[in-house]
Design a protein around this motif. Structure first.
Motif, PDB file in Angstrom:
ATOM      1  N   VAL A  57       0.974  -1.172  -0.015  1.00 20.98           N
ATOM      2  CA  VAL A  57       0.196  -0.139   0.071  1.00 20.98           C
ATOM      3  C   VAL A  57       0.814   1.163   0.108  1.00 20.98           C
ATOM      4  O   VAL A  57       2.065   1.236   0.707  1.00 20.98           O
ATOM      5  N   GLU A  58       0.367   2.329  -0.591  1.00 22.80           N
ATOM      6  CA  GLU A  58       1.151   3.698  -0.458  1.00 22.80           C
ATOM      7  C   GLU A  58       0.401   4.580   0.489  1.00 22.80           C
ATOM      8  O   GLU A  58      -0.631   4.678   0.328  1.00 22.80           O
ATOM      9  N   ALA A  59       1.284   5.100   1.378  1.00 18.55           N
ATOM     10  CA  ALA A  59       0.624   5.974   2.277  1.00 18.55           C
ATOM     11  C   ALA A  59       0.431   7.466   1.642  1.00 18.55           C
ATOM     12  O   ALA A  59       1.591   7.990   1.160  1.00 18.55           O
ATOM     13  N   VAL A 115       6.262   4.996   1.292  1.00 21.72           N
ATOM     14  CA  VAL A 115       6.135   6.234   1.973  1.00 21.72           C
ATOM     15  C   VAL A 115       6.845   7.020   0.995  1.00 21.72           C
ATOM     16  O   VAL A 115       7.842   6.998   0.533  1.00 21.72           O
ATOM     17  N   ASN A 116       6.110   8.497   0.815  1.00 20.43           N
ATOM     18  CA  ASN A 116       6.588   9.347  -0.099  1.00 20.43           C
ATOM     19  C   ASN A 116       7.626  10.182   0.484  1.00 20.43           C
ATOM     20  O   ASN A 116       7.145  10.713   1.772  1.00 20.43           O
ATOM     21  N   ILE A 117       8.716  10.309   0.108  1.00 19.27           N
ATOM     22  CA  ILE A 117       9.764  11.173   0.899  1.00 19.27           C
ATOM     23  C   ILE A 117      10.012  12.562   0.159  1.00 19.27           C
ATOM     24  O   ILE A 117      10.775  12.551  -1.022  1.00 19.27           O
ATOM     25  N   LEU A 147      10.779   3.358   0.069  1.00 23.65           N
ATOM     26  CA  LEU A 147      10.845   4.739  -0.113  1.00 23.65           C
ATOM     27  C   LEU A 147      10.524   5.466  -1.469  1.00 23.65           C
ATOM     28  O   LEU A 147      11.118   4.942  -2.248  1.00 23.65           O
ATOM     29  N   GLU A 148       9.470   6.214  -1.815  1.00 24.18           N
ATOM     30  CA  GLU A 148       9.155   6.678  -3.062  1.00 24.18           C
ATOM     31  C   GLU A 148       9.873   8.002  -3.124  1.00 24.18           C
ATOM     32  O   GLU A 148       9.714   9.140  -2.393  1.00 24.18           O
ATOM     33  N   LEU A 149      11.096   7.996  -4.001  1.00 17.85           N
ATOM     34  CA  LEU A 149      11.644   9.513  -4.150  1.00 17.85           C
ATOM     35  C   LEU A 149      11.511   9.744  -5.847  1.00 17.85           C
ATOM     36  O   LEU A 149      11.405   8.891  -6.515  1.00 17.85           O
ATOM     37  N   ILE A 177      11.379   4.837  -7.827  1.00 19.58           N
ATOM     38  CA  ILE A 177      11.422   6.293  -8.189  1.00 19.58           C
ATOM     39  C   ILE A 177       9.964   6.446  -8.736  1.00 19.58           C
ATOM     40  O   ILE A 177       9.468   5.800  -9.506  1.00 19.58           O
ATOM     41  N   ASP A 178       9.648   7.669  -8.005  1.00 22.96           N
ATOM     42  CA  ASP A 178       8.164   8.063  -8.117  1.00 22.96           C
ATOM     43  C   ASP A 178       8.043   9.048  -9.409  1.00 22.96           C
ATOM     44  O   ASP A 178       9.199   9.583 -10.020  1.00 22.96           O
ATOM     45  N   ASP A 179       6.987   9.035 -10.115  1.00 21.31           N
ATOM     46  CA  ASP A 179       6.751   9.786 -11.044  1.00 21.31           C
ATOM     47  C   ASP A 179       7.547   9.700 -12.226  1.00 21.31           C
ATOM     48  O   ASP A 179       7.805  10.558 -13.145  1.00 21.31           O
ATOM     49  N   LEU A 198      10.348   1.070 -10.532  1.00 22.69           N
ATOM     50  CA  LEU A 198      10.062   2.278 -10.994  1.00 22.69           C
ATOM     51  C   LEU A 198       8.692   2.553 -11.083  1.00 22.69           C
ATOM     52  O   LEU A 198       7.719   1.410 -11.280  1.00 22.69           O
ATOM     53  N   LYS A 199       8.038   3.543 -10.726  1.00 22.95           N
ATOM     54  CA  LYS A 199       6.769   3.986 -10.804  1.00 22.95           C
ATOM     55  C   LYS A 199       6.356   4.535 -12.019  1.00 22.95           C
ATOM     56  O   LYS A 199       6.727   5.978 -11.930  1.00 22.95           O
ATOM     57  N   ILE A 200       5.767   4.436 -13.049  1.00 19.39           N
ATOM     58  CA  ILE A 200       5.581   4.920 -14.343  1.00 19.39           C
ATOM     59  C   ILE A 200       4.600   6.049 -13.876  1.00 19.39           C
ATOM     60  O   ILE A 200       3.346   5.605 -13.461  1.00 19.39           O
TER      61      ILE A 200
HETATM   62 CA    CA Z   1       3.879   8.470  -4.835  1.00 16.18          CA
END
Ligand code: CA
Ligand code: C2E
Ligand code: CA
Ligand code: CA
Length: 278
Positions: A57-59, A115-117, A147-149, A177-179, A198-200
């Motif tokens: 899950v993403e917070a 978690v988004n950082i 960790l999402e960076l 890697i977010d976005d 990788l998060k597309i």
């Molecule tokens: Ca995110």
């Protein structure tokens, strides 16, 4: 009547003024938000496209002000970053995410937490210490954390970022890697960073069926990521058609309204009961 240049300037000037006022208002309200229990975390499920299991899950932070109602993170995170409030807010997010994961772990021992950082938080000299002590205090295995960076967080100071990421990996955390796709870095360069997934970005998913180019880009990202031994998750997946396409291309996970919107913890429990787990 035709407006004079001067009037236009004044209009513009007034708008700036109102925006400044609104920013100040939000900043002051945000200052009290933690102590007044106005912050919450919602959790959005991430599904394995092959097994259809929920693996993580993403917070996502939510702020409900008593008078203004919900203020979107797109609006208040930039204000928090500019005012420095992002530090105590990020500390709170980590503590809350740990607390909730600890509960979830009892019923769902394989469930991971992303978690988004914020880049401001990541650049702090004591970032590693803060993160490590929070996770250790909660007695949670770091491998359950991701960790999402964003590229813009790690690219400007590449060497320092790599050193930091190596430490995070040694501690046992996963790095996403977010976005992805919205920055200017090439995947081959990014591969010098010790990352796992990788998060597309959702902008590519949105137009999958209307623009052939976006489908080609998504297909290419998945192929290249796999060649570099990275996993891939697509975000903003809203339709069965998008999900099927991504599954066919070998995308490992999907996240988006098609599976579920972000949910408060109690609703996440209800959701997970109805779904297969990893
Ligand atoms: Ca995110
Ligand atoms: P993000 O990390 O890219 O998060 C994804 C955003 O897409 C979330 O917006 C989520 O609610 C939304 N979303 C999820 N599925 C769908 C879908 O199928 N369709 C569409 N159109 N949207 C979808 P949200 O919650 O408003 O968050 C916005 C941004 O705020 C996040 O973007 C992230 O950059 C930031 N943010 C949120 N929570 C935190 C936090 O705890 N810490 C930090 N530093 N930033 C956060
Ligand atoms: Ca994202
Ligand atoms: Ca985003």
């Amino acid at each position: 009547a035709k407006k004079s240049g001067r009037n236009q300037f004044e209009l513009y000037h007034n708008e700036l003024h109102i925006n400044d006022k609104q920013t100040l208002l939000l900043e002051n309200a945000l200052r009290k938000a933690i102590d007044c229990n106005e912050l919450q975390l919602h959790y959005q499920p991430q599904m394995n496209t092959q097994t259809k299991q929920i693996c993580g899950v993403e917070a996502l932070i939510r702020w409900k002000h008593p008078e203004m109602g919900y203020v979107s993170p797109g609006k208040f995170i930039p204000i928090a970053e500019e005012s420095g409030l992002i530090i105590p807010i990020s500390d709170w997010v980590l503590r809350q995410a740990c607390e909730d994961l600890k509960k979830l772990h009892l019923d769902y021992p394989h469930l991971k937490m992303s978690v988004n950082i914020s880049s401001i938080y990541f650049q702090q000299a004591d970032f590693m210490k803060r993160l490590q002590s929070t996770i250790e205090a909660a007695n949670i295995h770091p491998r359950l954390f991701e960790l999402e960076l964003t590229e813009s967080t790690i690219m400007p100071n590449a060497e320092q970022s790599i050193a930091r990421l190596v430490k995070l990996k040694k501690f046992g955390l996963k790095i996403a890697i977010d976005d992805f796709g919205t920055g200017f870095s090439s995947l081959s360069y990014l591969h010098r960073f010790p990352i796992d997934i990788l998060k597309i970005d959702q902008s590519f998913i949105k137009h999958l069926s209307s623009y052939e180019d976006d489908a080609s880009i998504v297909t290419a990202i998945i192929k290249m990521a796999h060649n570099l031994r990275l996993q891939v998750i697509a975000e903003g997946v809203e339709t069965e058609k998008q999900c099927k396409f991504l599954q066919k291309q070998g995308c490992d996970y999907v996240q988006g309204y098609y599976v579920s919107k972000p949910l408060p913890l109690a609703e996440l429990y209800e959701f997970l009961e109805t779904w297969n787990q990893c």
